[in-house]
Design a protein around this motif. Structure first.
Motif, PDB file in Angstrom:
ATOM      1  N   UNK A  57       0.741  -1.207  -0.107  1.00  0.00           N
ATOM      2  CA  UNK A  57       0.025  -0.054  -0.013  1.00  0.00           C
ATOM      3  C   UNK A  57       0.698   1.177  -0.052  1.00  0.00           C
ATOM      4  N   UNK A  58       2.021   1.123   0.790  1.00  0.00           N
ATOM      5  CA  UNK A  58       2.775   2.510   0.709  1.00  0.00           C
ATOM      6  C   UNK A  58       3.587   2.701  -0.701  1.00  0.00           C
ATOM      7  N   UNK A  59       3.829   1.383  -1.163  1.00  0.00           N
ATOM      8  CA  UNK A  59       4.306   1.737  -2.812  1.00  0.00           C
ATOM      9  C   UNK A  59       3.299   2.077  -3.565  1.00  0.00           C
ATOM     10  N   UNK A  60       2.079   1.894  -3.481  1.00  0.00           N
ATOM     11  CA  UNK A  60       1.002   2.264  -4.517  1.00  0.00           C
ATOM     12  C   UNK A  60       0.729   3.978  -3.975  1.00  0.00           C
ATOM     13  N   UNK A  61       0.962   4.167  -2.763  1.00  0.00           N
ATOM     14  CA  UNK A  61       0.705   5.664  -2.537  1.00  0.00           C
ATOM     15  C   UNK A  61       1.718   6.195  -3.160  1.00  0.00           C
ATOM     16  N   UNK A  62       3.003   6.021  -3.226  1.00  0.00           N
ATOM     17  CA  UNK A  62       3.987   6.595  -3.669  1.00  0.00           C
ATOM     18  C   UNK A  62       3.740   6.710  -5.293  1.00  0.00           C
ATOM     19  N   UNK A  63       3.410   5.787  -5.825  1.00  0.00           N
ATOM     20  CA  UNK A  63       3.299   5.785  -7.244  1.00  0.00           C
ATOM     21  C   UNK A  63       2.183   6.588  -7.659  1.00  0.00           C
ATOM     22  N   UNK A  64       1.127   6.518  -6.835  1.00  0.00           N
ATOM     23  CA  UNK A  64       0.003   7.214  -7.085  1.00  0.00           C
ATOM     24  C   UNK A  64       0.201   8.956  -6.759  1.00  0.00           C
ATOM     25  N   UNK A  65       1.310   9.211  -6.320  1.00  0.00           N
ATOM     26  CA  UNK A  65       1.961  10.520  -5.725  1.00  0.00           C
ATOM     27  C   UNK A  65       0.886  11.266  -5.164  1.00  0.00           C
ATOM     28  N   UNK A  66       0.461  10.270  -3.976  1.00  0.00           N
ATOM     29  CA  UNK A  66      -0.571  11.050  -2.924  1.00  0.00           C
ATOM     30  C   UNK A  66       0.070  11.946  -2.033  1.00  0.00           C
ATOM     31  N   UNK A  67       1.357  11.542  -1.683  1.00  0.00           N
ATOM     32  CA  UNK A  67       1.995  12.325  -0.775  1.00  0.00           C
ATOM     33  C   UNK A  67       1.915  11.683   0.635  1.00  0.00           C
ATOM     34  N   UNK A  68       1.068  10.625   0.943  1.00  0.00           N
ATOM     35  CA  UNK A  68       1.020   9.870   2.268  1.00  0.00           C
ATOM     36  C   UNK A  68       2.081   8.877   2.465  1.00  0.00           C
ATOM     37  N   UNK A  69       2.469   8.879   3.461  1.00  0.00           N
ATOM     38  CA  UNK A  69       3.434   7.994   4.371  1.00  0.00           C
ATOM     39  C   UNK A  69       2.743   7.067   5.257  1.00  0.00           C
ATOM     40  N   UNK A  70       3.320   5.675   5.691  1.00  0.00           N
ATOM     41  CA  UNK A  70       2.470   4.803   6.438  1.00  0.00           C
ATOM     42  C   UNK A  70       3.513   4.633   7.705  1.00  0.00           C
ATOM     43  N   UNK A  71       2.833   4.396   8.715  1.00  0.00           N
ATOM     44  CA  UNK A  71       3.237   3.863  10.127  1.00  0.00           C
ATOM     45  C   UNK A  71       2.571   2.738  10.292  1.00  0.00           C
ATOM     46  N   UNK A  72       3.104   1.676  10.206  1.00  0.00           N
ATOM     47  CA  UNK A  72       2.695   0.446  10.830  1.00  0.00           C
ATOM     48  C   UNK A  72       2.770  -0.067  12.290  1.00  0.00           C
ATOM     49  N   UNK A 201      -5.414  -4.673  -2.212  1.00  0.00           N
ATOM     50  CA  UNK A 201      -6.248  -4.219  -3.384  1.00  0.00           C
ATOM     51  C   UNK A 201      -7.853  -3.906  -2.410  1.00  0.00           C
ATOM     52  N   UNK A 202      -7.947  -5.048  -1.508  1.00  0.00           N
ATOM     53  CA  UNK A 202      -9.190  -4.791  -0.665  1.00  0.00           C
ATOM     54  C   UNK A 202      -9.109  -3.437   0.071  1.00  0.00           C
ATOM     55  N   UNK A 203      -8.213  -3.180   0.552  1.00  0.00           N
ATOM     56  CA  UNK A 203      -8.043  -2.152   1.521  1.00  0.00           C
ATOM     57  C   UNK A 203      -7.951  -0.738   0.541  1.00  0.00           C
ATOM     58  N   UNK A 204      -7.302  -0.675  -0.632  1.00  0.00           N
ATOM     59  CA  UNK A 204      -7.132   0.337  -1.627  1.00  0.00           C
ATOM     60  C   UNK A 204      -8.673   0.675  -1.929  1.00  0.00           C
TER      61      UNK A 204
END
Length: 214
Positions: A57-72, A201-204
């Motif tokens: 999900x982190x990689x998708x957020x980066x590829x989509x250029x959302x600007x979001x980062x993830x803390x797990x 994918x389910x989360x996205x």
């Protein structure tokens, strides 16, 4: 199918001793962030590091250029009570814009009162919203051998909490995985790397609509 679900949920509970949290911040770049609070399904149990659905999900957020980062902040074997206990510190530390909650299965395995699980999830959502974060709840199922009424009410409580707080909901986090043996590790219990893409994918599908434009 239900035998597999019994094993999956049992594993989530039995792994509580591990206390394994995955890497916290995926990137140090300032910007909007997402906090994931879950159990072993989100903590990369038995997987190569950075191969779980949170990392994908982190990689998708980066590829989509959302600007979001993830803390797990996921820990194997965690319960909703554990989530309630540690969420305040996580919110204070990470100041997330979105909180993803993936907890509850271990409560069901222990036969805990559904009212307690629902109350704990509700408290977590309320705490996150009070900290100005949007919330995405990941719904789960348990097998009917726990009693059809209990199983149906357990699944329904996720939607109830989401509706009560106007939070986003993934109806069933494990959709498309539970009945497919090729989606599990050699122990026959934990989702393997192949399954992580489907979990992501389910989360996205339900996360994307609540992301703020970059």
């Amino acid at each position: 199918m239900w035998i597999r679900w019994r094993l999956i949920i049992a594993a989530l509970c039995c792994l509580s001793w591990a206390g394994m949290a995955t890497a916290a911040a995926v990137t140090e770049t300032p910007g909007p962030s997402i906090l994931v609070v879950g159990d072993s399904l989100s903590a990369e149990y038995g997987l190569r590091r950075d191969s779980g659905w949170v990392a994908l999900l982190s990689r998708r957020l980066s590829e989509e250029k959302t600007g979001y980062q993830i803390h797990n902040a996921s820990i194997s074997g965690d319960t909703t009570s554990g989530g309630v206990s540690r969420l305040p510190d996580a919110l204070a530390h990470y100041h997330p814009d979105i909180v993803i909650i993936e907890l509850g299965s271990n409560d069901a395995l222990r036969g805990l009162p559904l009212t307690m699980t629902q109350d704990n999830l509700s408290k977590m959502v309320a705490m996150a919203q009070e900290a100005n974060a949007s919330v995405l709840i990941l719904g789960m199922h348990i097998p009917p051998n726990y009693g059809r009424t209990y199983a149906e009410q357990f699944h329904g409580l996720f939607a109830s909490v989401a509706k009560q707080h106007n939070a986003a909901l993934v109806p069933f986090f494990m959709e498309g995985i539970a009945t497919d043996e090729t989606m599990f590790q050699s122990d026959g219990i934990h989702p393997n790397e192949k399954a992580q893409a489907l979990l992501e994918k389910n989360v996205w599908a339900h996360l994307a609509p609540i992301l703020k434009p970059n």
